[in-house]
Design a protein around this motif. Structure first.
Motif, PDB file in Angstrom:
ATOM      1  N   HIS A  20       2.138   9.719  -2.135  1.00 51.43           N
ATOM      2  CA  HIS A  20       0.847   9.937  -2.791  1.00 51.43           C
ATOM      3  C   HIS A  20       0.094  11.088  -2.119  1.00 51.43           C
ATOM      4  O   HIS A  20      -0.858  10.879  -1.380  1.00 51.43           O
ATOM      5  CB  HIS A  20       0.027   8.639  -2.744  1.00 51.43           C
ATOM      6  CG  HIS A  20      -1.275   8.698  -3.473  1.00 51.43           C
ATOM      7  ND1 HIS A  20      -1.543   9.600  -4.484  1.00 51.43           N
ATOM      8  CD2 HIS A  20      -2.408   7.956  -3.345  1.00 51.43           C
ATOM      9  CE1 HIS A  20      -2.778   9.399  -4.938  1.00 51.43           C
ATOM     10  NE2 HIS A  20      -3.331   8.420  -4.260  1.00 51.43           N
ATOM     11  N   THR A  61      -0.713  14.328  -6.931  1.00 54.52           N
ATOM     12  CA  THR A  61      -0.096  13.153  -7.551  1.00 54.52           C
ATOM     13  C   THR A  61      -0.025  13.238  -9.070  1.00 54.52           C
ATOM     14  O   THR A  61       1.012  12.942  -9.668  1.00 54.52           O
ATOM     15  CB  THR A  61      -0.853  11.875  -7.103  1.00 54.52           C
ATOM     16  OG1 THR A  61      -0.466  11.582  -5.759  1.00 54.52           O
ATOM     17  CG2 THR A  61      -0.524  10.688  -7.981  1.00 54.52           C
ATOM     18  N   THR A  71      -3.283   8.349 -14.232  1.00 59.16           N
ATOM     19  CA  THR A  71      -3.785   8.704 -12.906  1.00 59.16           C
ATOM     20  C   THR A  71      -5.216   8.225 -12.782  1.00 59.16           C
ATOM     21  O   THR A  71      -6.000   8.376 -13.723  1.00 59.16           O
ATOM     22  CB  THR A  71      -3.774  10.239 -12.723  1.00 59.16           C
ATOM     23  OG1 THR A  71      -2.540  10.743 -13.186  1.00 59.16           O
ATOM     24  CG2 THR A  71      -3.967  10.614 -11.271  1.00 59.16           C
ATOM     25  N   GLY A  97      -8.850   7.566 -10.075  1.00 62.15           N
ATOM     26  CA  GLY A  97      -9.538   7.921  -8.842  1.00 62.15           C
ATOM     27  C   GLY A  97     -10.890   7.242  -8.783  1.00 62.15           C
ATOM     28  O   GLY A  97     -11.327   6.587  -9.738  1.00 62.15           O
ATOM     29  N   HIS A 124      -0.332   4.987 -11.685  1.00 61.82           N
ATOM     30  CA  HIS A 124      -0.988   5.112 -10.384  1.00 61.82           C
ATOM     31  C   HIS A 124      -0.889   3.817  -9.575  1.00 61.82           C
ATOM     32  O   HIS A 124      -1.826   3.021  -9.529  1.00 61.82           O
ATOM     33  CB  HIS A 124      -2.453   5.493 -10.613  1.00 61.82           C
ATOM     34  CG  HIS A 124      -3.100   6.155  -9.447  1.00 61.82           C
ATOM     35  ND1 HIS A 124      -3.158   7.517  -9.290  1.00 61.82           N
ATOM     36  CD2 HIS A 124      -3.722   5.644  -8.362  1.00 61.82           C
ATOM     37  CE1 HIS A 124      -3.798   7.812  -8.179  1.00 61.82           C
ATOM     38  NE2 HIS A 124      -4.151   6.697  -7.588  1.00 61.82           N
ATOM     39  N   ASP A 125       0.254   3.634  -8.895  1.00 62.05           N
ATOM     40  CA  ASP A 125       0.477   2.423  -8.097  1.00 62.05           C
ATOM     41  C   ASP A 125       0.038   2.661  -6.650  1.00 62.05           C
ATOM     42  O   ASP A 125       0.839   2.506  -5.720  1.00 62.05           O
ATOM     43  CB  ASP A 125       1.958   2.019  -8.153  1.00 62.05           C
ATOM     44  CG  ASP A 125       2.858   3.122  -7.614  1.00 62.05           C
ATOM     45  OD1 ASP A 125       2.606   4.290  -7.934  1.00 62.05           O
ATOM     46  OD2 ASP A 125       3.808   2.824  -6.862  1.00 62.05           O
ATOM     47  N   CYS A 126      -1.231   2.992  -6.451  1.00 60.73           N
ATOM     48  CA  CYS A 126      -1.737   3.186  -5.084  1.00 60.73           C
ATOM     49  C   CYS A 126      -1.582   1.893  -4.285  1.00 60.73           C
ATOM     50  O   CYS A 126      -1.371   1.916  -3.071  1.00 60.73           O
ATOM     51  CB  CYS A 126      -3.184   3.643  -5.116  1.00 60.73           C
ATOM     52  SG  CYS A 126      -4.224   2.758  -6.277  1.00 60.73           S
ATOM     53  N   CYS A 130       0.834  -1.202   0.000  1.00 64.57           N
ATOM     54  CA  CYS A 130       0.000   0.000   0.000  1.00 64.57           C
ATOM     55  C   CYS A 130       0.868   1.250   0.000  1.00 64.57           C
ATOM     56  O   CYS A 130       1.877   1.311   0.712  1.00 64.57           O
ATOM     57  CB  CYS A 130      -0.886   0.021   1.243  1.00 64.57           C
ATOM     58  SG  CYS A 130      -1.838  -1.500   1.477  1.00 64.57           S
ATOM     59  N   CYS A 131       0.442   2.256  -0.753  1.00 64.62           N
ATOM     60  CA  CYS A 131       1.177   3.517  -0.744  1.00 64.62           C
ATOM     61  C   CYS A 131       0.893   4.243   0.571  1.00 64.62           C
ATOM     62  O   CYS A 131      -0.082   3.949   1.253  1.00 64.62           O
ATOM     63  CB  CYS A 131       0.795   4.377  -1.953  1.00 64.62           C
ATOM     64  SG  CYS A 131      -0.857   5.074  -1.856  1.00 64.62           S
ATOM     65  N   ILE A 154      -2.525  13.179  -2.505  1.00 66.55           N
ATOM     66  CA  ILE A 154      -3.580  12.881  -3.477  1.00 66.55           C
ATOM     67  C   ILE A 154      -3.803  13.961  -4.534  1.00 66.55           C
ATOM     68  O   ILE A 154      -3.710  13.682  -5.721  1.00 66.55           O
ATOM     69  CB  ILE A 154      -4.885  12.529  -2.734  1.00 66.55           C
ATOM     70  CG1 ILE A 154      -4.565  11.316  -1.867  1.00 66.55           C
ATOM     71  CG2 ILE A 154      -6.027  12.269  -3.719  1.00 66.55           C
ATOM     72  CD1 ILE A 154      -5.684  10.490  -1.401  1.00 66.55           C
ATOM     73  N   LEU A 165       3.760   6.189  -6.479  1.00 66.56           N
ATOM     74  CA  LEU A 165       2.986   6.534  -5.287  1.00 66.56           C
ATOM     75  C   LEU A 165       3.526   5.789  -4.074  1.00 66.56           C
ATOM     76  O   LEU A 165       3.497   6.271  -2.949  1.00 66.56           O
ATOM     77  CB  LEU A 165       1.508   6.195  -5.490  1.00 66.56           C
ATOM     78  CG  LEU A 165       0.671   7.188  -6.314  1.00 66.56           C
ATOM     79  CD1 LEU A 165       1.245   7.454  -7.691  1.00 66.56           C
ATOM     80  CD2 LEU A 165      -0.765   6.714  -6.414  1.00 66.56           C
ATOM     81  N   LYS A 166       4.050   4.593  -4.338  1.00 68.13           N
ATOM     82  CA  LYS A 166       4.530   3.715  -3.274  1.00 68.13           C
ATOM     83  C   LYS A 166       5.700   4.322  -2.495  1.00 68.13           C
ATOM     84  O   LYS A 166       5.714   4.247  -1.267  1.00 68.13           O
ATOM     85  CB  LYS A 166       4.960   2.372  -3.887  1.00 68.13           C
ATOM     86  CG  LYS A 166       5.498   1.377  -2.890  1.00 68.13           C
ATOM     87  CD  LYS A 166       4.381   0.831  -2.004  1.00 68.13           C
ATOM     88  CE  LYS A 166       4.935   0.127  -0.781  1.00 68.13           C
ATOM     89  NZ  LYS A 166       5.435   1.078   0.238  1.00 68.13           N
TER      90      LYS A 166
END
Lengths: 231, 128
Positions: free
Chosen positions: A179, A184, A215, A217, A129-131, A54-55, A181, A174-175
């Protein structure tokens, strides 16, 4: 995992890679390398995602200067927007037709590639986007860098590392970069511009000419894909 | 039966859940099913919904086990959440109850179970 046999070790490889990249980025939140073992031994948050999948929560900012072609040509090393497209999808998990794919990524990428007149094979560097680690794997598939289901093996084989065939998240993503938000998306573009200008120092992708940002969301319901290049 | 614009609101949907009934909407224009309630048909964009009672039987399509929960549910962790594909073809997210966490698997048959969490009716699923 059920459909393609993606493993927790393949997901861990994404975290290890992004921390390795982040260690080369003086602006990253985490500039520390981690090992596969550390990821696999970290506590579960929501199975199969563990702490290191998780980021983090981050504070940060990013700024972009946009200008007309005429103004941009008067300044140093302009980077051009080759294409930019958004796409959407149902937000509720119960409405997703296939939980292993992100149709909004596939549609936004297709439109951006069409605008730019390039394809996945023309891209030299990607910020995506590696959330969560699995989000990077699924994004590399949705962007057409790998076939659906092949992203986990590709990450494990180092194909998305600096020095690999298509470096993904040289900033640390992001990791590791972090991140923040609202910032980003702009921070991803700042990294791609730095890469295309050849100013990324130890994390520079050699000869990077064309870059992509991705990106998302809202539970993968909104995705923006942009392509950038130089003269 | 004449189609109406809003035959079931989100509030009515959850009150039906509290009463033990899982309800979907059926599009009077194209026949698409949707759950929970929404304004427009995702398939044809019509506003011609009719409520349909579901049997509440389905199988787990995907799941996770929440170990670190949002503050309001922290006391309940660990617990499982699953996307359940219902027999009628639609899917919905729900909390699993009375199924040991190590027994939760993709394809496991489950049955709708009304839950009330903090006085809020919630979709749950238990053993079939």
């Amino acid at each position: 995992m059920e459909k393609y046999g993606t493993t927790e070790a393949q997901m861990a490889a994404v975290a290890v890679k992004n921390h390795r990249h982040g260690a080369l980025n003086p602006k990253a939140q985490f500039q520390k390398q981690i090992t596969i073992d550390q990821v696999l031994r970290s506590a579960y948050v929501a199975d199969p995602l563990k702490l290191y999948d998780c980021c983090p929560f981050s504070d940060g900012g990013a700024a972009l200067v946009l200008a007309s072609e005429e103004v941009a040509r008067r300044h140093r090393k302009p980077v051009w927007v080759l294409g930019s497209a958004a796409a959407s999808d149902w937000m509720l998990l119960g409405d997703k037709r296939d939980l292993s794919r992100v149709p909004a990524t596939e549609r936004a990428a297709a439109a951006a590639y069409r605008q730019a007149g390039v394809g996945p094979r023309d891209v030299d560097v990607v910020e995506l986007h590696d959330c969560f680690t699995i989000a990077e794997i699924v994004a590399t598939e949705g962007l057409g860098l790998f076939e659906p289901g092949a992203g986990g093996r590709a990450a494990e084989a180092g194909r998305t590392s600096l020095g690999g065939e298509i470096p993904v998240n040289p900033s640390g993503g992001l990791k590791a970069k972090g991140h923040p938000i609202g910032a980003t998306g702009a921070a991803q573009i700042a990294e791609i511009v730095t890469q295309i200008r050849g100013e990324a120092g130890p994390r520079q992708v050699d000869g990077a000419k064309t870059g992509l940002t991705h990106t998302l969301g809202g539970n993968t319901a909104t995705v923006l894909v942009s392509l950038f290049g130089r003269d | 039966m004449a189609a109406t614009e809003s035959p079931i609101t989100a509030r009515a949907f959850f009150e039906r859940v509290r009463a033990g009934q899982l309800t979907a909407l059926k599009c009077g224009s194209c026949g698409e099913l949707a759950i929970p309630p929404r304004q427009l048909c995702p398939a044809c964009h019509a506003k011609a919904w009719q409520p349909v009672d579901l049997r509440g039987e389905g199988t787990i399509a995907s799941f996770t086990i929440i170990r670190v929960a949002p503050r309001a549910h922290a006391g309940d962790a660990p617990y499982a959440l699953a996307v359940v594909k219902l027999r009628e073809g639609v899917s919905i997210l729900g909390r699993l109850v009375d199924i040991p966490l190590e027994k939760v698997s993709v394809g496991l048959p489950v049955r709708f179970r009304p839950l009330v969490i903090g006085n809020q009716p919630t979709v749950g699923f238990g053993p079939s």
